[in-house]
Design a protein around this motif. Sequence first.
Motif, short mmCIF file in Angstrom:
data_model
loop_
_atom_site.label_atom_id
_atom_site.label_comp_id
_atom_site.label_asym_id
_atom_site.label_seq_id
_atom_site.Cartn_x
_atom_site.Cartn_y
_atom_site.Cartn_z
N VAL A 1 6.01 -8.43 53.18
CA VAL A 1 4.76 -7.84 53.14
C VAL A 1 4.72 -6.63 52.33
CG1 VAL A 1 2.55 -7.31 54.44
CG2 VAL A 1 3.83 -9.12 55.01
N VAL B 1 -7.12 -10.95 48.48
CA VAL B 1 -5.75 -11.82 48.58
C VAL B 1 -6.58 -13.34 48.84
CG1 VAL B 1 -3.70 -12.42 49.74
CG2 VAL B 1 -4.30 -9.89 49.35
N LEU C 1 -0.70 -8.72 57.08
CA LEU C 1 -1.48 -8.19 56.10
C LEU C 1 -2.64 -7.07 56.33
CD1 LEU C 1 -2.11 -11.30 53.85
CD2 LEU C 1 -0.78 -9.15 53.24
N TRP D 1 -2.88 -3.57 55.02
CA TRP D 1 -3.98 -3.07 54.60
C TRP D 1 -5.12 -3.75 55.21
CZ3 TRP D 1 0.34 -5.42 52.06
CH2 TRP D 1 0.91 -4.83 51.35
N ILE E 1 -9.50 -11.30 52.75
CA ILE E 1 -8.65 -12.45 52.81
C ILE E 1 -9.34 -13.75 52.62
CG2 ILE E 1 -6.55 -13.62 53.83
CD1 ILE E 1 -6.36 -10.97 55.24
#
Length: 813
Positions: free
Chosen positions: A522, A533, A553, A557, A562
């Motif tokens: 990651v 993402v 993730l 971040w 997402i």
Amino acid sequence: MTSLNNGSAPELASQGELAVTGTPRPARADIVGIAAWLVVGTVIIGLLYYGQDVLIPLAIAFLISFALGPLVRVLVRRGIPQVGAVSVVMLTVIALLLGLGLLIASQVSVLSAELPAYQSTIRAKIASLGDQMEGPGVLDGVFQTVATVQDQLTTALQGAPSGAADPLAVQVVGDGPSPFSTAVAWLTPALAPLATLGIVVVFVFLVLLDRGDLRDRLIRLLGGNLHRSTDALEEAGKRISKYLVMQLVVNVTYGIPMALGLWAIGVPGWILWGTLAAIMRFIPYVGPMLSAIFPLALAFAVDPGWQMVLMALALILFLELVSNNIVEPMLYGTSTGLSALSLIAAATFWTALWGPMGLILSTPLTVCLLVMGRNLPQLAFFDTLLGSTPALDLPTRIYQRLIANDPDEAYDIVSDAVRDIGLPAFYNETGLEVLRQASDDYHAQARVEHRLRVADGMDRLLDDLREDHPAPLAAPAAPRVACIGGKWQVDAISAEMLVHVLALDGIPAIQRPTGAVTARYVERLDLNGIDTVCIAYFSRDPDMAVRGFVRRLRRRWPDIRIVLALWSAPGEQAGPDRAEALGVDRIVISLSEAAQHLTLIDTETLQAAAPVAALPADGHAPEGTLNETARLEALARSAVLDGHAREDLDELAKRAADVFDVGLAVISVLDADAEYIVGQSMDLPGDRTDDPAALTWLPRLDGLGHHIVASEETLVVPDNNRDARFADHPTLRRWQSRFVVATPLRTTEGHVLGMLCLSDRAPRQIEDTELDLLDRIAAEAVAVMTKQEPVPAEPRKSAPAAPRSVLGQRIPD
């Protein structure tokens, strides 16, 4: 020791296998069923062979009735009784055939009188050819040696000396046949065709006279689904009728230039040869060659030199090229219908059964079998054997080529598909399906070599597609979207497709490598500066892996958005509840939905990503649309807002809802600042006007009408929840719509007054043929509004399926 008395050993083995694998073993081939089919096929072929004396006239009669049926229906519509219409058509055809026969007879008599004059020319040319052929040839010595050896062997076997005289042959000659026997011998060959012709005429008359009863009997014989049987007979009749008519047109357009060309060259009997050429082209393959022999032979006999023969040959070759490559494609269309192999096999089969007449009837009869195979499930194997459409669907064909390690042929198939539907649609409809098949076969059937071939082949395909379809040049921008394959190589390839689609839309995106989800992996993703993402999975149960990936993730971040792409998930399992449970912002299930959603995120407004620009409330149309003022004037002239056509439009809306089996159908028009519902299949909530018509209305930008008026095109939303443009549309939420299709209400002047909209609470697809029917109802609605005759819309044309062979027989759509 316990005894196993609950089943035999094979049954227990099968149950054990079922318990281990979870799936039953494939059933054994039904040998009895195959044998029964073979017996039935043998009986049918035997009946066709031994019953040809009856079946051939019947087949000819049915085919002729297909061609003459439209003429009879035209006369019946004009008020002529059925018997009178059939009689007029039959007498006209018989008169034309008699006239053609008299013309041919007169031409033959003229030629027979002139042929003795050409004997000297023929003798001179034959003598010249004989002189050129005289003299020792290259193989004369070989032939002489073979003949000598053969004579010696014959002498040795017979035991007779060489040169012995053969015994004299004695023949006993009687008194000879009687005059009556001679007359019968001469008349019998002529009576058989006349009897067949009479039977054909009677059958054609009866078929045209009572088509309805015959159709009912055929439907009863076919059995099964009434709709399928009706569609099969209707399609067969239309295709055969158009095929025969177009074949007649093609032959006439070939015979007339042939006759005129031979006349210009100076070949005698040019009318006869042009007519013969047109008639003989009804015989596949050999007909054109046979018709060319006679004018070439006469040109050989007439001209002392070779100029006339060469000119006649050039004329025939030129007409063949023009007819095969220009006239036939223009008249028949682009449908090949039958593959070249099936045509040749059918011609061989019917010729073996019925002789020369079978060769003439082979194509129409094979088309009938093809149509039956397309419409009747029990005869579907005819469509596979005879049709020119590919036996495998497009994704399976590409996947098979990759498994066979043939990426070049796979690229050819892909290029044709991209040319027909475009690259984004190919990725969404075909590319994902190829990867889905590869994912399903990963553990079940694929070997290591197969997996490697698919991965390498897809890499080559994507490289070639990126080279052939580069992204538009623009100012370099830092990517704000990252696409990551969740687990397998196929996941990474799908992410690569999505990056290419986004690049074509002008969205800067980048692909990050796939790997085991660890803290180190990651960290190496390097998502600094990335806003969104998209993680792609083909796995049908990726929840555990998704939660771990998303958790890491978010920890690294926390502000990143997402999007989860579940390519194999059904729509019911990709809603907001599952997205919340997995910790992602949204779940998408197709490339088009992913690209659409990511585009909206990038532009941060729904309006900028909608396919059409909404018209402002001030009535000014955007550039490229029809003049808004003229459109509003056309709406005012119709006076539809006074409610005079409300009952008729409500009836049309109810008919549309019933025909398409949807929950709601509305007919609306767009005024300067509001959209008015002038026809509806059921009561709708909303504001109403104060006049007695009580029209429901809504603000202009809250409805769908402004999209249709601005684009002037049909809008299709198969699943509203999966379409980012309309997922939060207030009107569609009020109607509880999942499926929406809206088509323009276009006047004869080209003004779009509003729309005819279908809505349903369940997602569904709609075919182009169904959209054509929707356009027809929309045209009727416009006619009710404007009090004019409905204007039929142009039918939509689907992308044709690639034929198996470019040599297939062309038949009309």
